[in-house]
Design an enzyme around this catalytic site. Structure first.
Site, PDB file in Angstrom:
ATOM      1  N   ASP A 489       0.838  -1.195   0.000  1.00 25.86           N
ATOM      2  CA  ASP A 489       0.000   0.000   0.000  1.00 25.86           C
ATOM      3  C   ASP A 489       0.876   1.249   0.000  1.00 25.86           C
ATOM      4  O   ASP A 489       2.034   1.231   0.435  1.00 25.86           O
ATOM      5  CB  ASP A 489      -0.914  -0.004   1.227  1.00 25.86           C
ATOM      6  CG  ASP A 489      -2.202   0.761   1.002  1.00 25.86           C
ATOM      7  OD1 ASP A 489      -2.301   1.467  -0.025  1.00 25.86           O
ATOM      8  OD2 ASP A 489      -3.108   0.657   1.837  1.00 25.86           O
ATOM      9  N   GLU A 492       3.575   5.007  -3.627  1.00 26.66           N
ATOM     10  CA  GLU A 492       3.964   6.111  -4.529  1.00 26.66           C
ATOM     11  C   GLU A 492       5.385   6.647  -4.266  1.00 26.66           C
ATOM     12  O   GLU A 492       6.067   6.974  -5.263  1.00 26.66           O
ATOM     13  CB  GLU A 492       2.961   7.256  -4.390  1.00 26.66           C
ATOM     14  CG  GLU A 492       1.557   6.916  -4.797  1.00 26.66           C
ATOM     15  CD  GLU A 492       0.768   6.234  -3.688  1.00 26.66           C
ATOM     16  OE1 GLU A 492      -0.237   5.594  -3.992  1.00 26.66           O
ATOM     17  OE2 GLU A 492       1.193   6.346  -2.524  1.00 26.66           O
ATOM     18  N   ASP A 558      -7.725   4.900  -3.589  1.00 26.02           N
ATOM     19  CA  ASP A 558      -8.842   5.088  -2.654  1.00 26.02           C
ATOM     20  C   ASP A 558      -9.900   6.008  -3.266  1.00 26.02           C
ATOM     21  O   ASP A 558      -9.971   7.201  -2.957  1.00 26.02           O
ATOM     22  CB  ASP A 558      -8.325   5.676  -1.346  1.00 26.02           C
ATOM     23  CG  ASP A 558      -7.297   4.776  -0.677  1.00 26.02           C
ATOM     24  OD1 ASP A 558      -7.279   3.566  -0.977  1.00 26.02           O
ATOM     25  OD2 ASP A 558      -6.508   5.274   0.141  1.00 26.02           O
TER      26      ASP A 558
END
Length: 871
Positions: A489, A492, A558
């Site tokens: 998760d 980035e 998300d």
């Protein structure tokens, strides 16, 4: 320690900075000499060099250096060799050309401008006559580097696609200013495809502006309002930036052209709109804060501009078929390995399961209800007392992790768990990495509910030692207990912690977009070394060039549960696939959901439509924030609709897994945008809500509230058959089709073979009998692929392919001899052969009245089909 490539860029930039030079090839790139190399040519200007390397007859690598030495890229996105020796070099007073059997690359001696031509002299792509190339000395973190820029001519009839996954809902990127910067819901991959039959890989990992919007628009600080006056008529591009919170909205004369609302948004959003000449327009912009707006006038130029780099560095790929371009991209950046067969089944995911007992009870309920499932995902906070992202289970809630996974495996269910590359300072892993100097020095920029109360530290995964320690912790805390896959998760990394921070490879700005490549590399290499019997599965929120070689899947982040967001996910996924990475999915139903999700009819409609779309994404996964996403929680009617599409997904597994082999073996694409298949068909260039799933199934999701029919385009090159009815349609027409809530429009290409399995509960169940649906109207071919379903023995040849050919003229199906074998390979298959016509061989359920039923024993057979249509 810093890399040698980083040292070279520092030295080169320092020389130019001292001399006060702004190097601009478009102004001073006269070629003074050249030399032939083993794989191309190096051309020299007064102070720099231009390298043309031939990787294959259709792939060319271009590097323009400010010094005579050609630098090696800092980030190893490309792992294929440029070592083709089959080329010729010709020169005259005005040009130097490098010619292969498929291409000619011509360099203008006066400007260094490059043109790419077909073997018969037709222009494919050209740089501007001036060269369009610029390297400007910059200083980042006190280190000398360059701002790097390259332009290309883009004719008006060209359409451009790719560049990762973005949330604006814009598919054709021509004339769109787009900022390539990793963020939650945005994935930046600098790979571009053109309907002219070529692709470009911009080989730079810093923040990059595609079609940079340089002209600021003044806005009132209190209201975000302003005005803008055009000059020429045409397509104007806008770039809106904010603080990554709540919204990005821009309207022109009260017409909203950007409208993204979410708890978290990207740093920027883009739009383009055709405006009149010499006209004043009213502007209104809203963001979560720090609002800035920029505009780009109409232009026939496509441009990449990166904030840091050693050289202009790009790869040119020529098809002209765009599927071939993607295969060439994989040839240079790495093949996508096969995921285990279970990964193509249904993923049950929610935020979150809180105990071992919850997981086991959920698995048991799926099996009791006979709802097909292969994966259960454990979201965050399972670490409990050990601290934020300690990467181990808290025994108070998960008393026997190894036993948990063993029990799931007995039920043919696999467990995937979420991990981050950042750690609470209270954890042992953080303290161990800190002692080893393997953490980034950045302050944590993201604050999500449930995260550590104190600061968290990101691992410097550009450092090989940090990669090794990261995997070692994952192995010890999770993998040794039998964990099946990884959810990386916030990869980035979230919060932009690389900006202004030194890394193992130099200033973070140089490698700002490449972090997910390094994180997934750490896990892929670590697991491959630890256990070659278990295929690597990595679900990750971000991606970069070459990442497909690490066994990765990306999802769209998300996102919120609303119709606009669902609508935008389709072009987001198609753009991602056209960037060369094959595996993608979404949070089916949206991550942020309404409080009344279990009882709201309005939400149930959205959930069903999203689930229908998700059935035909490469990976099939539901997820939701603070939600119990099990399909029976929404009532029996919703469960029935969702169950139908879950069943269809599993019936399609023989087709899907065979396409997965095509992805690995031939560089294929599973989720195919229509321009990928029909690049010369101008009608499909802006169709962003239909796609092919594999070579045969045309999927047309319903994305409008209350819709029970929809208009769709049937591409002209083929004729089509309605999956639900068997009704035939001619291609090249817009049709209105029924779309009741329990159906998504599906059309099958005439001249197709679609192989379906029986109703099963998991990917581990037997595929027998196989239903072979033949859609007549043309000859058809299909290769049915099988292997052990897990492990990497397929790489050593332990696999089998069964070729199938439909001869439409003779009305005969030929099933060829099995090519290859593997342990426990089925000795025979029952083939239920169905020639589809109206009412026969339609819908989800197995056809009870097959046209022929034969036993296949691995040897060639020929099956004649009689007309069963009653015509």
């Amino acid at each position: 320690m810093i890399s040698s490539g980083f040292t070279k860029v520092v030295l080169a930039a320092a020389v130019l900075a001292v001399s006060g030079t702004t190097l601009s090839y478009c102004a001073s790139s006269e070629i003074r000499s050249f030399e032939q190399n083993a794989n191309g040519a190096t051309l020299y200007t007064k102070s720099g060099a231009l390298r043309i390397a031939v990787c294959s007859d259709r792939i060319v690598h271009v590097v323009a250096s400010p010094v005579r030495e050609i630098p090696v890229a800092i980030v190893p996105t490309v792992i294929g060799e440029c070592n083709d020796h089959e080329f010729k070099i010709e020169s005259n007073k005005s040009t130097i050309s490098v010619r292969t059997v498929a291409l000619e690359v011509i360099v203008d001696r006066a400007t260094g401008a490059i043109r790419f031509l077909t073997a018969d002299g037709k222009t494919i792509l050209s740089e501007p006559e001036s060269g369009g190339r610029r390297l400007t000395p910059e200083s980042i973190q006190g280190v000398s580097t360059f701002k790097v820029q390259q332009s290309f001519v883009s004719p008006e009839d060209e359409a451009l696609y790719g560049l990762g996954q973005h949330q604006e809902g814009i598919f054709n990127l021509r004339e769109l200013p787009l900022r390539l910067q990793q963020a939650n819901t945005n994935i930046s991959i600098p790979v571009l495809l053109s309907t002219k039959g070529y692709g470009l890989l911009w080989n730079n990992s810093s923040l990059t502006d595609f079609n940079a919007a340089d002209e600021p628009i003044t806005l009132k600080a209190a209201t975000g309002e302003g005005t803008f006056r055009t000059e020429a008529a045409g397509e104007y591009g806008f770039l809106l930036t904010g603080n990554r919170r709540n919204r990005l909205r821009l309207s022109i004369d009260d017409n909203a052209i950007i409208d993204i609302n979410n708890m978290w948004v990207a740093d920027s959003a883009s739009a383009k709109i055709r405006l009149k000449a010499d006209t004043e327009y009213k502007i209104s912009a809203q963001t979560g804060g720090d609002t800035r707006l920029f505009v780009r006038p109409p232009s026939a130029i496509t441009e990449f501009r990166s904030e840091a780099g050693e050289a202009v560095d790009y790869y040119f790929f020529y098809g002209p078929a765009l599927n071939q371009v993607i295969a060439e991209y994989r040839q240079m950046t790495g093949a996508a390995p096969l995921l285990p067969r279970w990964a193509y089944g249904f993923w049950q995911c929610r935020e979150r399961y809180a105990s071992q007992r919850q997981i086991l009870d959920t698995a048991a309920e799926f099996r009791t209800r006979k709802i097909p499932v292969d994966v259960i995902v454990q979201d965050w906070q399972y670490w409990g007392k050990y601290g934020w992202n300690a990467m181990r289970f808290d025994e108070q809630y998960y008393p026997e992790p190894a036993q948990l996974m063993t029990q799931l495996h007995k039920e043919d269910i696999h467990l995937v768990a979420s991990v981050w590359a950042k750690f609470g300072t209270e954890t042992n892993v953080d303290q161990d990495m800190k002692k080893a100097h393997l953490l980034l020095a950045s302050a944590d920029g993201a604050r999500e509910p449930g995260e550590a109360p104190a600061k968290e530290d990101w691992a410097d995964l550009f450092n090989p030692k940090a990669q090794e320690m990261f995997w070692s912790e994952l192995n010890r805390g999770l993998f040794q207990d039998g964990l099946d896959g990884w959810w990386l998760d916030a990869s980035e990394p979230e919060g932009d912690p690389l900006k202004g921070v030194p890394t193992f490879l130099g200033p973070g700005e140089l490698v700002r977009n490449a972090y997910p490549l390094y994180e997934t590399t750490a896990v892929y290499k670590g697991q491959r070394a630890a256990d070659d019997q278990k295929r690597v599965v990595i679900l990750t929120r971000s991606a970069f060039t070459g990442q497909q070689r690490n066994g990765t899947i990306s999802w769209s982040g998300d996102v919120s549960a609303n119709w606009d967001t669902l609508r935008r996910q389709i072009p987001a996924g198609l753009s991602f696939s056209m960037s060369g990475l094959p595996y993608w999915t979404t949070d089916i139903g949206g991550f942020f959901r309404p409080n009344d999700q279990y009882s709201s009819d309005a939400y149930h409609e959205l959930l069903i439509r999203w689930f229908e779309f998700g059935t035909f994404c490469p990976i099939f996964r539901i997820h939701g924030y603070r939600s119990e996403t099990e399909m029976w929680k929404y009532g029996p009617e919703v469960e029935q609709d969702l169950r139908q599409f879950d069943t269809l997904r599993y019936r399609l597994l023989p087709y899907i897994y065979s396409q997965a082999w095509d992805v690995t073996d031939k560089g294929g694409t599973m989720m195919r945008a229509l321009p990928l298949e029909y690049p010369s068909d101008a009608k499909v260039r802006d169709i962003q809500d239909q796609f092919l799933f594999g070579p045969s199934l045309l999927i047309s999701p319903v994305v409008d509230k209350g819709a029970r029919e929809r208009d769709l385009w049937l591409p002209a090159a083929d004729s089509w058959v309605d999956f639900w009815t068997g009704q035939q349609h001619q291609g090249g027409e817009m049709v209105k089709v029924d779309a009741p809530l329990s159906q998504i429009p599906i059309h099958v290409k005439e001249g197709s073979i679609v192989v379906l399995g029986p109703n099963v509960q998991s990917a581990a169940d037997s595929e027998d009998p196989l239903e072979i649906r033949i859609y007549p109207g043309g000859d058809a071919d299909f290769t049915f692929y099988q292997d052990q379903g897990d492990g990497y023995s397929y790489e050593s040849g332990y696999r089998a392919m069964i070729p199938m050919h439909w001869d439409d003229h003779r009305q005969m199906l030929f099933v060829g001899a099995a090519n290859g074998s593997f342990p426990a390979m089925p000795k025979q298959h029952t083939l239920r052969i169905v020639k589809v016509h109206p009412g026969h061989g339609v819908g989800v359920a197995p056809e009870q009245n097959a046209d022929r039923v034969v036993t296949y024993m691995g040897q060639r057979i020929a099956v004649e089909l009689h007309d069963s249509s009653g015509a």
